[in-house]
Design a protein around this motif. Structure first.
Motif, PDB file in Angstrom:
ATOM      1  N   ARG A  77       0.813  -1.224   0.000  1.00 57.14           N
ATOM      2  CA  ARG A  77       0.000   0.000   0.000  1.00 57.14           C
ATOM      3  C   ARG A  77       0.849   1.277   0.000  1.00 57.14           C
ATOM      4  N   ALA A  78       1.903   1.328   0.827  1.00 57.06           N
ATOM      5  CA  ALA A  78       2.756   2.526   0.873  1.00 57.06           C
ATOM      6  C   ALA A  78       3.460   2.728  -0.468  1.00 57.06           C
ATOM      7  N   ALA A  79       3.892   1.634  -1.090  1.00 60.80           N
ATOM      8  CA  ALA A  79       4.549   1.734  -2.399  1.00 60.80           C
ATOM      9  C   ALA A  79       3.558   2.216  -3.453  1.00 60.80           C
ATOM     10  N   LEU A  80       2.338   1.709  -3.422  1.00 63.31           N
ATOM     11  CA  LEU A  80       1.309   2.161  -4.369  1.00 63.31           C
ATOM     12  C   LEU A  80       1.045   3.656  -4.210  1.00 63.31           C
ATOM     13  N   ASP A  81       1.008   4.128  -2.965  1.00 63.42           N
ATOM     14  CA  ASP A  81       0.820   5.567  -2.725  1.00 63.42           C
ATOM     15  C   ASP A  81       1.972   6.370  -3.337  1.00 63.42           C
ATOM     16  N   ALA A  82       3.211   5.863  -3.182  1.00 63.35           N
ATOM     17  CA  ALA A  82       4.379   6.554  -3.750  1.00 63.35           C
ATOM     18  C   ALA A  82       4.316   6.567  -5.278  1.00 63.35           C
ATOM     19  N   ILE A  83       3.932   5.441  -5.882  1.00 66.80           N
ATOM     20  CA  ILE A  83       3.820   5.374  -7.345  1.00 66.80           C
ATOM     21  C   ILE A  83       2.795   6.391  -7.832  1.00 66.80           C
ATOM     22  N   ARG A  84       1.626   6.398  -7.204  1.00 67.28           N
ATOM     23  CA  ARG A  84       0.570   7.341  -7.607  1.00 67.28           C
ATOM     24  C   ARG A  84       1.037   8.790  -7.461  1.00 67.28           C
ATOM     25  N   SER A  85       1.738   9.070  -6.368  1.00 66.06           N
ATOM     26  CA  SER A  85       2.246  10.426  -6.134  1.00 66.06           C
ATOM     27  C   SER A  85       3.267  10.825  -7.204  1.00 66.06           C
ATOM     28  N   ASN A  86       4.166   9.909  -7.544  1.00 59.04           N
ATOM     29  CA  ASN A  86       5.180  10.193  -8.564  1.00 59.04           C
ATOM     30  C   ASN A  86       4.554  10.384  -9.937  1.00 59.04           C
ATOM     31  N   ILE A  87       3.593   9.547 -10.279  1.00 61.42           N
ATOM     32  CA  ILE A  87       2.920   9.671 -11.576  1.00 61.42           C
ATOM     33  C   ILE A  87       2.191  11.014 -11.662  1.00 61.42           C
ATOM     34  N   ALA A  88       1.516  11.395 -10.585  1.00 60.77           N
ATOM     35  CA  ALA A  88       0.805  12.682 -10.572  1.00 60.77           C
ATOM     36  C   ALA A  88       1.786  13.852 -10.686  1.00 60.77           C
ATOM     37  N   ALA A  89       2.897  13.783  -9.956  1.00 58.20           N
ATOM     38  CA  ALA A  89       3.883  14.871  -9.980  1.00 58.20           C
ATOM     39  C   ALA A  89       4.488  15.052 -11.372  1.00 58.20           C
ATOM     40  N   PHE A  90       4.602  13.963 -12.135  1.00 58.18           N
ATOM     41  CA  PHE A  90       5.190  14.023 -13.476  1.00 58.18           C
ATOM     42  C   PHE A  90       4.121  14.156 -14.562  1.00 58.18           C
ATOM     43  N   ASP A  91       2.851  14.273 -14.131  1.00 56.81           N
ATOM     44  CA  ASP A  91       1.731  14.388 -15.067  1.00 56.81           C
ATOM     45  C   ASP A  91       1.798  13.274 -16.122  1.00 56.81           C
ATOM     46  N   ALA A  92       1.946  12.042 -15.637  1.00 60.14           N
ATOM     47  CA  ALA A  92       2.157  10.891 -16.525  1.00 60.14           C
ATOM     48  C   ALA A  92       0.993   9.903 -16.524  1.00 60.14           C
ATOM     49  N   ARG A  93      -0.179  10.329 -16.060  1.00 59.20           N
ATOM     50  CA  ARG A  93      -1.317   9.406 -15.956  1.00 59.20           C
ATOM     51  C   ARG A  93      -1.690   8.749 -17.283  1.00 59.20           C
ATOM     52  N   GLU A  94      -1.618   9.504 -18.386  1.00 58.71           N
ATOM     53  CA  GLU A  94      -2.029   8.972 -19.682  1.00 58.71           C
ATOM     54  C   GLU A  94      -1.074   7.910 -20.222  1.00 58.71           C
ATOM     55  N   LYS A  95       0.136   7.858 -19.682  1.00 57.69           N
ATOM     56  CA  LYS A  95       1.137   6.899 -20.154  1.00 57.69           C
ATOM     57  C   LYS A  95       1.310   5.724 -19.197  1.00 57.69           C
ATOM     58  N   THR A  96       0.449   5.629 -18.178  1.00 58.61           N
ATOM     59  CA  THR A  96       0.666   4.622 -17.141  1.00 58.61           C
ATOM     60  C   THR A  96      -0.601   3.852 -16.797  1.00 58.61           C
ATOM     61  N   THR A  97      -0.382   2.647 -16.305  1.00 60.55           N
ATOM     62  CA  THR A  97      -1.432   1.823 -15.714  1.00 60.55           C
ATOM     63  C   THR A  97      -0.849   1.257 -14.430  1.00 60.55           C
ATOM     64  N   ILE A  98      -1.648   1.239 -13.370  1.00 59.08           N
ATOM     65  CA  ILE A  98      -1.203   0.652 -12.109  1.00 59.08           C
ATOM     66  C   ILE A  98      -2.050  -0.577 -11.831  1.00 59.08           C
ATOM     67  N   GLU A  99      -1.391  -1.679 -11.552  1.00 58.25           N
ATOM     68  CA  GLU A  99      -2.052  -2.921 -11.160  1.00 58.25           C
ATOM     69  C   GLU A  99      -1.695  -3.151  -9.698  1.00 58.25           C
ATOM     70  N   ALA A 100      -2.694  -3.022  -8.814  1.00 58.21           N
ATOM     71  CA  ALA A 100      -2.476  -3.234  -7.390  1.00 58.21           C
ATOM     72  C   ALA A 100      -2.666  -4.711  -7.087  1.00 58.21           C
ATOM     73  N   GLY A 101      -1.579  -5.380  -6.789  1.00 57.86           N
ATOM     74  CA  GLY A 101      -1.650  -6.806  -6.502  1.00 57.86           C
ATOM     75  C   GLY A 101      -0.301  -7.454  -6.746  1.00 57.86           C
ATOM     76  N   SER A 102      -0.273  -8.756  -6.589  1.00 57.23           N
ATOM     77  CA  SER A 102       0.959  -9.518  -6.724  1.00 57.23           C
ATOM     78  C   SER A 102       1.311  -9.769  -8.189  1.00 57.23           C
ATOM     79  N   VAL A 103       2.574  -9.665  -8.492  1.00 54.87           N
ATOM     80  CA  VAL A 103       3.074 -10.006  -9.824  1.00 54.87           C
ATOM     81  C   VAL A 103       2.731 -11.468 -10.138  1.00 54.87           C
ATOM     82  N   LEU A 104       2.686 -12.301  -9.105  1.00 57.85           N
ATOM     83  CA  LEU A 104       2.431 -13.722  -9.296  1.00 57.85           C
ATOM     84  C   LEU A 104       0.974 -14.030  -9.632  1.00 57.85           C
ATOM     85  N   HIS A 105       0.112 -13.016  -9.628  1.00 62.13           N
ATOM     86  CA  HIS A 105      -1.296 -13.217  -9.971  1.00 62.13           C
ATOM     87  C   HIS A 105      -1.707 -12.514 -11.261  1.00 62.13           C
TER      88      HIS A 105
END
Length: 191
Positions: A77-105
């Motif tokens: 959760r803390a890492a997801l918050d950091a990713i979202r914050s970084n994407i917002a700060a760089f105005d990169a929402r249109e170039k990104t997708t976030i998948e919250a969950g395990s890589v193994l799933h």
């Protein structure tokens, strides 16, 4: 932590709060992207996946260097918050997708990615397990470059993939992998 090169060079990155994640050091990122650039030429228009993404530094570095899109996969959760914050700060929402969950799933990919950036927790073997699954689910094709960061003493071995190069950096190691040559022929059945 800062972006090393490209459009966002020098911009600061937010790191996740707590000690659940281990952000890739600037020096290690610089070496990794030098290794990839010498093989790819550039990142222009590439589809990238940042797996075990942490702060998202690897994927954001690829976007800064011209990648068209980056998928970030993280479960903390803390890492997801950091990713979202970084994407917002760089105005990169249109170039990104976030998948919250395990890589193994992760589910099957509609087409292979150009670059997979994988930074699992050290000494867990999670990178090799994830790569084995992603290979079977169509995430890796003949043109895919795979970069895995591990502890210096770890080796990444996955049937169907070959090691292109390994480079030790302090307590860590970077490994670049590709499909084995016989796996790149669509008429050749897997292993």
């Amino acid at each position: 932590m800062r972006i090393i090169a490209g459009e966002w060079r020098g911009r600061k990155l937010v790191a996740p709060k707590g000690d659940a994640t281990r952000p890739t050091a600037d020096r290690t990122r610089e070496t990794l992207f030098s290794m990839l650039t010498s093989r790819l030429g550039d990142f222009d228009g590439l589809r990238v996946a940042d797996l075990f993404a942490g702060s998202g530094a690897l994927g954001l570095e690829a976007l800064s260097r011209g990648a068209a899109h980056c998928l970030f996969v993280e479960q903390d959760r803390a890492a997801l918050d950091a990713i979202r914050s970084n994407i917002a700060a760089f105005d990169a929402r249109e170039k990104t997708t976030i998948e919250a969950g395990s890589v193994l799933h992760l589910r099957a990919a509609s087409e292979p990615y150009d670059v997979l950036l994988i930074d699992p927790p050290y000494r867990t073997g999670a990178g090799a397990v994830a790569l084995d699954r992603l290979l079977r689910l169509g995430w890796i094709g003949p043109a895919t470059w795979i970069a895995v960061e591990t502890a210096a003493t770890e080796t990444v071995t996955v049937q169907g993939l070959e090691t292109e190069v390994e480079r030790r950096i302090g307590k860590g190691k970077l490994t670049l992998l590709r499909l084995e040559p016989d796996r790149t022929d669509p008429d050749t059945p897997p292993g």
